[in-house]
Design a protein around this motif. Structure first.
Motif, PDB file in Angstrom:
ATOM      1  N   ILE A   8       0.844  -1.197   0.000  1.00 13.57           N
ATOM      2  CA  ILE A   8       0.000   0.000   0.000  1.00 13.57           C
ATOM      3  C   ILE A   8       0.883   1.253   0.000  1.00 13.57           C
ATOM      4  N   LEU A   9       2.159   1.090   0.436  1.00 13.61           N
ATOM      5  CA  LEU A   9       3.100   2.204   0.428  1.00 13.61           C
ATOM      6  C   LEU A   9       4.431   1.720  -0.122  1.00 13.61           C
ATOM      7  N   GLN A  10       4.953   2.446  -1.105  1.00 14.37           N
ATOM      8  CA  GLN A  10       6.263   2.139  -1.685  1.00 14.37           C
ATOM      9  C   GLN A  10       7.127   3.397  -1.642  1.00 14.37           C
ATOM     10  N   VAL A  11       8.213   3.319  -0.908  1.00 10.57           N
ATOM     11  CA  VAL A  11       9.187   4.408  -0.856  1.00 10.57           C
ATOM     12  C   VAL A  11      10.360   4.006  -1.733  1.00 10.57           C
ATOM     13  N   LYS A  12      10.653   4.808  -2.760  1.00  9.23           N
ATOM     14  CA  LYS A  12      11.682   4.457  -3.734  1.00  9.23           C
ATOM     15  C   LYS A  12      12.753   5.539  -3.813  1.00  9.23           C
ATOM     16  N   ASP A  13      13.973   5.179  -3.417  1.00 11.83           N
ATOM     17  CA  ASP A  13      15.154   6.042  -3.557  1.00 11.83           C
ATOM     18  C   ASP A  13      14.884   7.456  -3.020  1.00 11.83           C
ATOM     19  N   GLY A  50      18.413   9.282  10.457  1.00  9.49           N
ATOM     20  CA  GLY A  50      17.446   9.638   9.414  1.00  9.49           C
ATOM     21  C   GLY A  50      16.094   8.975   9.553  1.00  9.49           C
ATOM     22  N   LYS A  51      15.854   8.303  10.671  1.00  9.35           N
ATOM     23  CA  LYS A  51      14.596   7.570  10.854  1.00  9.35           C
ATOM     24  C   LYS A  51      13.382   8.489  10.799  1.00  9.35           C
ATOM     25  N   SER A  52      13.400   9.514  11.639  1.00  6.66           N
ATOM     26  CA  SER A  52      12.234  10.406  11.723  1.00  6.66           C
ATOM     27  C   SER A  52      12.061  11.234  10.455  1.00  6.66           C
ATOM     28  N   VAL A  53      13.164  11.687   9.872  1.00 11.86           N
ATOM     29  CA  VAL A  53      13.076  12.497   8.647  1.00 11.86           C
ATOM     30  C   VAL A  53      12.464  11.679   7.511  1.00 11.86           C
ATOM     31  N   THR A  54      12.791  10.386   7.458  1.00 15.36           N
ATOM     32  CA  THR A  54      12.197   9.508   6.442  1.00 15.36           C
ATOM     33  C   THR A  54      10.683   9.537   6.524  1.00 15.36           C
ATOM     34  N   ASN A  55      10.159   9.420   7.729  1.00 16.71           N
ATOM     35  CA  ASN A  55       8.712   9.323   7.876  1.00 16.71           C
ATOM     36  C   ASN A  55       8.018  10.679   7.855  1.00 16.71           C
ATOM     37  N   LEU A  56       8.721  11.730   8.233  1.00 19.58           N
ATOM     38  CA  LEU A  56       8.164  13.075   8.028  1.00 19.58           C
ATOM     39  C   LEU A  56       8.077  13.384   6.538  1.00 19.58           C
ATOM     40  N   SER A  57       8.988  12.816   5.766  1.00 25.50           N
ATOM     41  CA  SER A  57       8.936  12.979   4.307  1.00 25.50           C
ATOM     42  C   SER A  57       7.704  12.289   3.733  1.00 25.50           C
ATOM     43  N   VAL A  58       7.364  11.121   4.296  1.00 28.09           N
ATOM     44  CA  VAL A  58       6.212  10.357   3.809  1.00 28.09           C
ATOM     45  C   VAL A  58       4.930  11.169   3.936  1.00 28.09           C
ATOM     46  N   ILE A  59       4.780  11.899   5.049  1.00 26.48           N
ATOM     47  CA  ILE A  59       3.551  12.683   5.241  1.00 26.48           C
ATOM     48  C   ILE A  59       3.749  14.153   4.859  1.00 26.48           C
ATOM     49  N   ASN A  60       4.853  14.430   4.146  1.00 29.72           N
ATOM     50  CA  ASN A  60       5.094  15.768   3.586  1.00 29.72           C
ATOM     51  C   ASN A  60       5.116  16.846   4.667  1.00 29.72           C
ATOM     52  N   MET A  61       5.898  16.603   5.725  1.00 27.57           N
ATOM     53  CA  MET A  61       6.010  17.575   6.813  1.00 27.57           C
ATOM     54  C   MET A  61       7.452  18.043   7.006  1.00 27.57           C
ATOM     55  N   ILE A  69      12.766  17.728  -0.375  1.00 31.11           N
ATOM     56  CA  ILE A  69      12.855  16.351  -0.872  1.00 31.11           C
ATOM     57  C   ILE A  69      13.498  16.425  -2.251  1.00 31.11           C
ATOM     58  N   ALA A  70      14.745  15.969  -2.317  1.00 28.79           N
ATOM     59  CA  ALA A  70      15.561  16.164  -3.514  1.00 28.79           C
ATOM     60  C   ALA A  70      15.331  15.105  -4.580  1.00 28.79           C
ATOM     61  N   GLY A  71      14.678  14.008  -4.230  1.00 36.39           N
ATOM     62  CA  GLY A  71      14.467  12.967  -5.235  1.00 36.39           C
ATOM     63  C   GLY A  71      13.733  11.782  -4.659  1.00 36.39           C
ATOM     64  N   GLY A  72      13.296  10.901  -5.548  1.00 36.75           N
ATOM     65  CA  GLY A  72      12.616   9.682  -5.144  1.00 36.75           C
ATOM     66  C   GLY A  72      11.116   9.744  -5.341  1.00 36.75           C
ATOM     67  N   GLU A  73      10.456   8.670  -4.958  1.00 35.45           N
ATOM     68  CA  GLU A  73       9.004   8.558  -5.064  1.00 35.45           C
ATOM     69  C   GLU A  73       8.450   7.996  -3.761  1.00 35.45           C
ATOM     70  N   ILE A  74       7.246   8.454  -3.400  1.00 32.30           N
ATOM     71  CA  ILE A  74       6.511   7.887  -2.272  1.00 32.30           C
ATOM     72  C   ILE A  74       5.131   7.530  -2.805  1.00 32.30           C
ATOM     73  N   LEU A  75       4.937   6.267  -3.127  1.00 30.92           N
ATOM     74  CA  LEU A  75       3.715   5.824  -3.793  1.00 30.92           C
ATOM     75  C   LEU A  75       2.731   5.256  -2.781  1.00 30.92           C
ATOM     76  N   TYR A  76       1.571   5.892  -2.666  1.00 26.78           N
ATOM     77  CA  TYR A  76       0.489   5.407  -1.815  1.00 26.78           C
ATOM     78  C   TYR A  76      -0.610   4.891  -2.732  1.00 26.78           C
ATOM     79  N   HIS A  77      -0.785   3.571  -2.734  1.00 29.67           N
ATOM     80  CA  HIS A  77      -1.684   2.910  -3.691  1.00 29.67           C
ATOM     81  C   HIS A  77      -1.353   3.328  -5.124  1.00 29.67           C
ATOM     82  N   GLY A  78      -0.067   3.443  -5.397  1.00 33.36           N
ATOM     83  CA  GLY A  78       0.399   3.741  -6.747  1.00 33.36           C
ATOM     84  C   GLY A  78       0.456   5.209  -7.102  1.00 33.36           C
ATOM     85  N   LYS A  79      -0.058   6.092  -6.236  1.00 29.52           N
ATOM     86  CA  LYS A  79      -0.044   7.529  -6.511  1.00 29.52           C
ATOM     87  C   LYS A  79       1.079   8.192  -5.731  1.00 29.52           C
TER      88      LYS A  79
END
Length: 329
Positions: A8-13, A50-61, A69-79
């Motif tokens: 349901i969640l894919q964090v890529k690079d 980098g644990k907390s920063v990773t997850n703050l990135s997921v929720i765009n905070m 966020i310099a690069g990568g993808e955070i896909l929630y149900h493919g979006k």
């Protein structure tokens, strides 16, 4: 748990950087992981990894500036969450993806009653009227183990103990039935007995609601009995990832081995001195493209000082970023 379902969640690079007067801080530098429905994913590592920063990135905070966020993808149900508008993100944050922060006293508004804070969230995301929202809030407080929830809901945060405030935060985070719950060191400010109660409560509620969990912690003891999958972070990268039981049984990365050896064991006779990892975590400002762990590693080779290895994929979904296992050399 079975890993046959699509994530349901894919964090890529994922790469999250902070610009400072001293230089560029690569707080998250190429992190990738997947999360499936009902799965509990643990992220461990020393402070500053980098644990907390990773997850703050997921929720765009991420605060911008100085962060981005310099690069990568955070896909929630493919979006891709990184390509969504602020209004779209607000509909997901707190509704589909909720977060429990480390210190509930800084997360709860000390000037507002618990009822005001919980009802506002439920009305916003669940589209209920205030009466129905209050009933839902009382129900969640009851599930979270708050005694006399009908009365306590009108209390202020300072009228709760630390453990009870954390239960309120869990009830608030789960009140909108999120698909994903991010728990950022939810037990670090609590004593050991209350820690166990909070972890049991989270496990029970998330299993009952079918919620997937990302658990951030520096304690291997917490993830050992809680998580299905384990990610070990160091200097902004995941150095080892795999099923928790396999990582504990046969850790591959020298850093993971050091962390596990430093944990006190009750099943070993004779006691003796605890093992420790020598040195200090690296300064991640303008960190060169090499293995950041090599100054502390007993197995370091010359190539470790000049280049970071391409992560090696093993069976059972295990991934390790170490020159000991790389085919490049």
């Amino acid at each position: 748990m079975e890993m046959t379902e699509a994530p349901i969640l894919q964090v890529k690079d994922l790469r999250t950087y902070f610009s400072t007067d001293e230089g560029l801080v690569k707080a998250v530098d190429g992190v990738s992981f997947n999360l499936r429905k009902g799965e509990t994913l643990g992220i461990v590592g020393e402070s500053g990894s980098g644990k907390s920063v990773t997850n703050l990135s997921v929720i765009n905070m991420i605060p911008s500036p100085p962060g981005r966020i310099a690069g990568g993808e955070i896909l929630y149900h493919g979006k891709d969450l990184l390509k969504m508008s602020k209004s779209e993100i607000r509909q997901i944050r707190g509704n589909k993806i909720s977060m429990i922060f480390q210190d509930p006293m800084t997360s709860l508004n000390p000037f507002l009653r618990i009822s005001t804070q919980m009802i506002e969230t439920i009305v916003l995301h669940q589209k209920l009227d205030k009466k129905a929202a209050k009933e839902k809030a009382i129900e969640m407080l009851k599930l979270a183990g708050i005694p006399s929830p009908g009365k306590r809901i009108d209390n202020y945060p300072h009228q709760f103990s630390g453990g009870m405030r954390q239960r309120v935060m869990i009830a608030m985070a789960l009140s909108c039935n999120p698909e994903i719950l991010i728990a950022d060191e939810p037990t670090s400010a609590l004593d050991v007995t209350i820690q166990a109660q909070i972890l049991d409560l989270m496990k029970d509620l998330t299993e009952r609601l079918g919620t997937a969990v990302i658990l951030i912690t520096h304690s291997l003891g917490v993830v050992a009995g809680t998580c299905d999958t384990l990610c070990v972070m160091y200097a902004g990268r995941i150095v080892e990832r795999g099923p928790t039981d396999l990582v504990f049984e046969s850790p591959l990365h020298p850093y993971t081995q050091g962390l596990i050896k430093s944990v006190p064991r009750l099943d070993r006779k004779g006691g003796g001195r605890l093992s420790s990892i020598r040195g200090q975590p690296p300064n991640v400002i303008d960190l060169p493209d090499c293995c950041p762990f090599y100054p502390r590693c007993d197995k370091a080779m010359d190539i470790c000082k000049h280049k970071y290895p391409t992560p090696k994929v093993f069976e059972h979904g295990r991934v390790v970023g170490c020159w000991l296992y790389s085919e490049e050399k």
